[in-house]
Scaffold this active site. Structure first.
Site, PDB file in Angstrom:
ATOM      1  N   ASP A   1       0.846  -1.200   0.000  1.00 48.92           N
ATOM      2  CA  ASP A   1       0.000   0.000   0.000  1.00 48.92           C
ATOM      3  C   ASP A   1       0.881   1.250   0.000  1.00 48.92           C
ATOM      4  O   ASP A   1       0.554   2.255  -0.639  1.00 48.92           O
ATOM      5  CB  ASP A   1      -0.911  -0.005   1.236  1.00 48.92           C
ATOM      6  CG  ASP A   1      -2.212   0.759   1.021  1.00 48.92           C
ATOM      7  OD1 ASP A   1      -2.329   1.472   0.021  1.00 48.92           O
ATOM      8  OD2 ASP A   1      -3.110   0.640   1.873  1.00 48.92           O
TER       9      ASP A   1
ATOM     10  N   HIS B   1      -8.309  -1.216   8.534  1.00 50.84           N
ATOM     11  CA  HIS B   1      -7.290  -0.666   7.627  1.00 50.84           C
ATOM     12  C   HIS B   1      -7.549   0.837   7.516  1.00 50.84           C
ATOM     13  O   HIS B   1      -8.359   1.280   6.711  1.00 50.84           O
ATOM     14  CB  HIS B   1      -7.446  -1.374   6.280  1.00 50.84           C
ATOM     15  CG  HIS B   1      -6.503  -0.952   5.208  1.00 50.84           C
ATOM     16  ND1 HIS B   1      -5.432  -1.729   4.796  1.00 50.84           N
ATOM     17  CD2 HIS B   1      -6.475   0.145   4.405  1.00 50.84           C
ATOM     18  CE1 HIS B   1      -4.800  -1.137   3.801  1.00 50.84           C
ATOM     19  NE2 HIS B   1      -5.415   0.001   3.539  1.00 50.84           N
TER      20      HIS B   1
ATOM     21  N   HIS C   1      -6.449   4.707   6.873  1.00 52.92           N
ATOM     22  CA  HIS C   1      -5.519   5.726   6.373  1.00 52.92           C
ATOM     23  C   HIS C   1      -5.658   6.935   7.306  1.00 52.92           C
ATOM     24  O   HIS C   1      -6.692   7.143   7.938  1.00 52.92           O
ATOM     25  CB  HIS C   1      -5.834   6.054   4.916  1.00 52.92           C
ATOM     26  CG  HIS C   1      -5.390   4.951   3.983  1.00 52.92           C
ATOM     27  ND1 HIS C   1      -4.205   5.011   3.287  1.00 52.92           N
ATOM     28  CD2 HIS C   1      -5.949   3.756   3.668  1.00 52.92           C
ATOM     29  CE1 HIS C   1      -4.068   3.896   2.578  1.00 52.92           C
ATOM     30  NE2 HIS C   1      -5.113   3.114   2.790  1.00 52.92           N
TER      31      HIS C   1
ATOM     32  N   CYS D   1      -3.541   5.581  -2.094  1.00 49.63           N
ATOM     33  CA  CYS D   1      -4.107   4.730  -3.137  1.00 49.63           C
ATOM     34  C   CYS D   1      -4.097   5.533  -4.428  1.00 49.63           C
ATOM     35  O   CYS D   1      -4.645   6.637  -4.475  1.00 49.63           O
ATOM     36  CB  CYS D   1      -5.526   4.289  -2.785  1.00 49.63           C
ATOM     37  SG  CYS D   1      -6.245   3.294  -4.115  1.00 49.63           S
TER      38      CYS D   1
ATOM     39  N   ASN E   1      -1.119   5.134   5.358  1.00 50.05           N
ATOM     40  CA  ASN E   1      -1.825   4.331   6.356  1.00 50.05           C
ATOM     41  C   ASN E   1      -1.406   4.761   7.757  1.00 50.05           C
ATOM     42  O   ASN E   1      -0.393   5.444   7.932  1.00 50.05           O
ATOM     43  CB  ASN E   1      -1.435   2.853   6.198  1.00 50.05           C
ATOM     44  CG  ASN E   1      -1.892   2.278   4.890  1.00 50.05           C
ATOM     45  OD1 ASN E   1      -1.282   2.504   3.865  1.00 50.05           O
ATOM     46  ND2 ASN E   1      -2.982   1.529   4.936  1.00 50.05           N
TER      47      ASN E   1
HETATM   48  P1  HMG Z   1      -9.272  -4.169 -17.074  1.00 49.56           P
HETATM   49  O1  HMG Z   1      -8.617  -3.200 -17.979  1.00 49.56           O
HETATM   50  O2  HMG Z   1     -10.767  -4.139 -16.941  1.00 49.56           O
HETATM   51  O3  HMG Z   1      -8.761  -5.649 -17.375  1.00 49.56           O
HETATM   52  O4  HMG Z   1      -8.631  -3.951 -15.627  1.00 49.56           O
HETATM   53  P2  HMG Z   1      -9.333  -6.751 -18.358  1.00 49.56           P
HETATM   54  O5  HMG Z   1      -9.812  -7.877 -17.519  1.00 49.56           O
HETATM   55  O6  HMG Z   1     -10.241  -6.123 -19.361  1.00 49.56           O
HETATM   56  O7  HMG Z   1      -7.972  -7.174 -19.131  1.00 49.56           O
HETATM   57  C1  HMG Z   1      -7.274  -6.247 -19.950  1.00 49.56           C
HETATM   58  C2  HMG Z   1      -5.851  -6.713 -20.144  1.00 49.56           C
HETATM   59  O8  HMG Z   1      -5.172  -6.711 -18.897  1.00 49.56           O
HETATM   60  C3  HMG Z   1      -5.719  -8.142 -20.692  1.00 49.56           C
HETATM   61  O9  HMG Z   1      -4.550  -8.162 -21.529  1.00 49.56           O
HETATM   62  C4  HMG Z   1      -5.434  -8.961 -19.455  1.00 49.56           C
HETATM   63  O10 HMG Z   1      -4.703 -10.148 -19.713  1.00 49.56           O
HETATM   64  C5  HMG Z   1      -4.578  -7.985 -18.658  1.00 49.56           C
HETATM   65  P3  HMG Z   1      -4.693  -8.209 -23.118  1.00 49.56           P
HETATM   66  O11 HMG Z   1      -5.487  -9.465 -23.363  1.00 49.56           O
HETATM   67  O12 HMG Z   1      -5.440  -6.949 -23.465  1.00 49.56           O
HETATM   68  O13 HMG Z   1      -3.265  -8.233 -23.551  1.00 49.56           O
HETATM   69  N1  HMG Z   1      -4.687  -8.282 -17.227  1.00 49.56           N
HETATM   70  C6  HMG Z   1      -3.646  -8.495 -16.400  1.00 49.56           C
HETATM   71  N2  HMG Z   1      -2.325  -8.504 -16.589  1.00 49.56           N
HETATM   72  C7  HMG Z   1      -1.558  -8.785 -15.507  1.00 49.56           C
HETATM   73  N3  HMG Z   1      -2.054  -9.070 -14.293  1.00 49.56           N
HETATM   74  C8  HMG Z   1      -3.371  -9.050 -14.071  1.00 49.56           C
HETATM   75  C9  HMG Z   1      -4.214  -8.746 -15.152  1.00 49.56           C
HETATM   76  N4  HMG Z   1      -5.556  -8.665 -15.260  1.00 49.56           N
HETATM   77  C10 HMG Z   1      -5.838  -8.368 -16.529  1.00 49.56           C
HETATM   78  N5  HMG Z   1      -3.836  -9.335 -12.845  1.00 49.56           N
HETATM   79  C11 HMG Z   1      -7.990  -4.871 -13.504  1.00 49.56           C
HETATM   80  C12 HMG Z   1      -9.096  -4.718 -14.525  1.00 49.56           C
HETATM   81  C13 HMG Z   1      -8.597  -5.440 -12.251  1.00 49.56           C
HETATM   82  C14 HMG Z   1      -6.922  -5.809 -14.058  1.00 49.56           C
HETATM   83  C15 HMG Z   1      -7.374  -3.467 -13.240  1.00 49.56           C
HETATM   84  O14 HMG Z   1      -8.412  -2.594 -12.921  1.00 49.56           O
HETATM   85  C16 HMG Z   1      -6.365  -3.458 -12.145  1.00 49.56           C
HETATM   86  O15 HMG Z   1      -5.265  -4.025 -12.271  1.00 49.56           O
HETATM   87  N6  HMG Z   1      -6.673  -2.762 -11.030  1.00 49.56           N
HETATM   88  C17 HMG Z   1      -5.784  -2.714  -9.888  1.00 49.56           C
HETATM   89  C18 HMG Z   1      -5.924  -1.409  -9.161  1.00 49.56           C
HETATM   90  C19 HMG Z   1      -5.088  -1.441  -7.905  1.00 49.56           C
HETATM   91  O16 HMG Z   1      -4.171  -2.232  -7.750  1.00 49.56           O
HETATM   92  N7  HMG Z   1      -5.395  -0.524  -6.947  1.00 49.56           N
HETATM   93  C20 HMG Z   1      -4.685  -0.426  -5.709  1.00 49.56           C
HETATM   94  C21 HMG Z   1      -5.001  -1.575  -4.771  1.00 49.56           C
HETATM   95  S1  HMG Z   1      -6.510  -1.345  -3.885  1.00 49.56           S
HETATM   96  C22 HMG Z   1      -6.083  -0.362  -2.518  1.00 49.56           C
HETATM   97  O17 HMG Z   1      -4.985   0.153  -2.458  1.00 49.56           O
HETATM   98  C23 HMG Z   1      -7.047  -0.224  -1.367  1.00 49.56           C
HETATM   99  C24 HMG Z   1      -6.639  -1.036  -0.148  1.00 49.56           C
HETATM  100  O18 HMG Z   1      -5.384  -0.597   0.351  1.00 49.56           O
HETATM  101  C25 HMG Z   1      -7.703  -0.900   0.956  1.00 49.56           C
HETATM  102  C26 HMG Z   1      -8.115   0.540   1.233  1.00 49.56           C
HETATM  103  O19 HMG Z   1      -7.256   1.376   1.577  1.00 49.56           O
HETATM  104  O20 HMG Z   1      -9.299   0.815   1.104  1.00 49.56           O
HETATM  105  C27 HMG Z   1      -6.495  -2.534  -0.464  1.00 49.56           C
HETATM  106 MG    MG Z   2      -5.119   1.118   1.653  1.00 49.85          MG
END
Ligand code: HMG
Ligand code: MG
Length: 315
Positions: free
Chosen positions: A30, A221, A223, A254, A263
């Protein structure tokens, strides 16, 4: 009442609190996901090694997300392999089956899916509606469980959302139930933008336990955007929560929630728990030294008050 060692608070227990708290360290994930600069994998690996040397037992390592969405964590494979030998739990975030495949291929034993209580953040963070995101997680959770892998379900925006404002408690309870019903072993209630206050935390926990969610399945969790993270944590401990997420040195934020800051700092949490006589098994001096080391790499002082006080960092 025990006399304090130098640089430790006086231990004065309070009633109605747990004897032990498990800290789920999120600084490497994070924290570093939100850094403008991309931290090299060798530095991240050294950070995690140093964190493991402080007594932390759960250190979230990275996320197997799309590298275009979070370029800071594009080195997930390299990093995970570099720390996989450590004798600690190394959970990783996996948004979908692609992410799970990547994590399982490296032998990950703890994964986390990450849902949202609000439609706006589900769209911004996952490119899905809340229910589409839940549908995306279902096969991830069932496959992980079938492999004997522990699954955490994060739930973001449990208190407020930068686009939608205050988030109604029943909306949060519904998504929590969905995550537990699909098989998540534990939930982490995210105050992604740090707007919660202690009464709100108490109300949400009461609603969840009232809806049949065991408090043992809940982590918090927070922040620290408005300086409420520690007060909110104390409110959660008073309701029986024993898993608290925190980030060494207060790193964090984030990338898809603009107003999110770091956090709750792990050092600030350990200081409070130590004062309350609650065991964490963490060496605070080593933890502070680790955050000072990381802050030097990032080129700015840690925002943690405890790190500043104990390392005599300049403001
Ligand atoms: P999308 O664009 O809708 O993905 O993103 P898709 O399913 O349409 O796929 C598009 C392309 O991405 C495809 O490739 C997939 O293979 C590839 P193509 O066929 O076009 O060549 N792909 C991937 N490649 C590698 N690894 C993967 C993956 N998935 C698809 N896992 C998706 C949807 C979920 C992937 C995207 O929105 C994403 O990666 N989001 C992540 C955002 C993120 O990490 N945010 C921070 C974490 S959350 C947070 O911090 C909050 C937390 O701390 C708690 C709080 O504080 O509240 C946890
Ligand atoms: Mg967080």
């Amino acid at each position: 009442m025990n006399a304090p060692a130098p640089d430790l608070p006086m231990t004065v227990p309070a009633e109605g609190l747990p004897a032990r708290v498990r800290i789920h360290e999120v600084g490497a994930r994070d924290g570093l996901q939100n850094e403008k600069a991309i931290v090299p994998a060798v530095v991240k690996a050294e950070f995690i090694r140093r964190l493991a040397g402080t007594g932390l037992t759960t250190i979230e390592a990275t996320s197997f997300v799309h590298p275009k969405w979070v370029p800071q964590l594009a080195d997930a494979e390299e990093l995970f392999l570099a720390v996989a030998d450590l004798p600690v739990s190394l959970p990783v975030l996996v948004p979908n089956e692609r992410g799970l495949d990547r994590a399982l291929a490296l032998g990950a034993r703890r994964v986390a899916v990450f849902a949202s209580a609000t439609e706006s953040f589900a769209r911004a963070n996952l490119n899905r509606t809340v229910d589409e995101a839940l549908a995306m997680f279902e096969p991830v959770v069932s496959r992980a469980k079938a492999e004997g892998v522990h699954v955490r379900g994060y739930l973001s925006m449990c208190f407020g959302d930068p686009w939608e404002g205050a988030v109604p408690v029943p909306q949060v309870v519904r998504v929590c139930r969905a995550l537990l019903d699909m098989g998540c072993d534990e939930l982490s209630l995210g105050d992604t933008i740090g707007v919660a206050t202690p009464g709100h935390v108490t109300a949400l926990l009461a609603a969840l336990t009232g809806a049949g969610v065991p408090v043992s399945a809940l982590g918090v969790h927070f922040h620290d955007t408005y300086g409420q993270a520690l007060s909110n944590t104390l409110a959660a401990l008073q309701r029986g929560v024993t898993t608290v997420d925190a980030s060494a040195g207060g790193l964090g934020g984030c990338p898809y929630a603009k107003s999110a800051t770091g956090n709750l700092a792990t050092e600030d949490l350990v200081w409070m728990l130590r004062g309350l006589g609650i065991d964490t098994g963490i060496d605070l001096g080593r933890l502070v030294a680790t955050s000072v080391w990381m802050a030097a790499h990032l080129g700015r002082p840690s925002p943690s008050r405890t790190v500043r006080a104990l390392s005599h960092q300049e403001q």
